[in-house]
Write a protein that holds these residues in place. Structure first.
Motif, mmCIF file in Angstrom:
data_model
loop_
_atom_site.group_PDB
_atom_site.id
_atom_site.type_symbol
_atom_site.label_atom_id
_atom_site.label_comp_id
_atom_site.label_asym_id
_atom_site.label_seq_id
_atom_site.Cartn_x
_atom_site.Cartn_y
_atom_site.Cartn_z
ATOM 1 N N THR A 155 29.461 -17.311 18.799
ATOM 2 C CA THR A 155 30.588 -16.423 18.514
ATOM 3 C C THR A 155 31.020 -15.790 19.834
ATOM 4 O O THR A 155 30.188 -15.373 20.636
ATOM 5 N N SER A 156 32.329 -15.741 20.071
ATOM 6 C CA SER A 156 32.849 -15.203 21.330
ATOM 7 C C SER A 156 32.357 -13.778 21.545
ATOM 8 O O SER A 156 32.440 -12.935 20.656
ATOM 9 N N SER A 191 32.546 -22.935 24.982
ATOM 10 C CA SER A 191 33.584 -22.113 24.351
ATOM 11 C C SER A 191 33.082 -21.636 23.004
ATOM 12 O O SER A 191 32.504 -22.397 22.232
ATOM 13 N N VAL A 193 33.593 -19.334 19.229
ATOM 14 C CA VAL A 193 34.572 -19.192 18.152
ATOM 15 C C VAL A 193 34.810 -17.713 17.909
ATOM 16 O O VAL A 193 33.947 -16.880 18.189
ATOM 17 N N VAL A 194 35.970 -17.398 17.379
ATOM 18 C CA VAL A 194 36.318 -16.012 17.104
ATOM 19 C C VAL A 194 35.573 -15.574 15.856
ATOM 20 O O VAL A 194 35.611 -16.249 14.828
#
Length: 196
Positions: A155-156, A191, A193-194
């Motif tokens: 998670t970001s 990267s 995820v939101v």
């Protein structure tokens, strides 16, 4: 506590259920040989009763084989040779190499259970998801005979501890008592995820 070895009959059953069958390759090879023999027998029978050959007379075929490479373009001979060599290599490797199904054996003192790798992957994905505190969609686990690969998208803004996740998955594997025991590796995506 290590599991006791299974009796000889049980070991044979476990090996049969976790190894892939070679019946398909055997049947294909037998059908091809039977078709060639049946065709040769048909041509010989047609020649014996004085009828013209269906495709080629056995004597003419033998003469053409002896006279090779005359009468055939080199490219065609090369292609036929490559196809025959590839078919032979596939059959040889199928006979020599051990084939494995996507299954593992879970052992305990009273029984041995055969489990598909997809079921093991689901259990390990749940354990990894709980250890990483991420959603189900952020974890993908691939289980093979000797390896477990954890693919996690964090998670970001929330850092992950890969060692803790791998440790939790290894502990789950130890409790399962898989045979053979796979190695665990992790791949954390760069990267995130939101979060919801």
């Amino acid at each position: 506590m290590p599991a006791e070895p299974a009796p000889a009959g049980m070991e044979r059953i476990l090996r049969r259920e976790t190894s892939s069958s070679r019946a398909t390759a055997s049947v294909v090879a037998a059908v091809l040989v039977a078709a060639i023999c049946a065709y040769a027998l048909l041509e010989a029978a047609v020649r014996a009763i004085g009828q013209p050959p269906w495709i080629i007379a056995p004597q003419a075929a033998a003469e053409q084989i002896i006279a090779l490479p005359e009468g055939f373009p080199p490219l065609l001979l090369g292609v036929i040779g490559a196809v025959a060599a590839m078919a032979g290599l596939i059959l040889l490797l199928n006979a020599v190499l051990p084939g494995h199904r996507a299954r593992h054996v879970l052992r305990n003192q009273r029984a041995a259970v055969i489990v598909d790798d997809e079921v093991i992957a689901a259990a390990l994905a749940r354990q990894a998801r709980l250890a990483a505190n991420v959603t189900q969609e952020q974890v993908m686990v691939i289980v093979s005979r000797r390896r477990v690969l954890l693919n996690i998208r964090p998670t970001s803004g929330v850092p992950l501890n890969p060692e803790m996740i791998v440790s939790a998955v290894r502990q789950e594997l130890q409790e399962m008592r898989l045979s053979p025991m796979p190695e665990v590796s992790i791949n954390v995506a760069t990267s995130g995820v939101v979060g919801a």
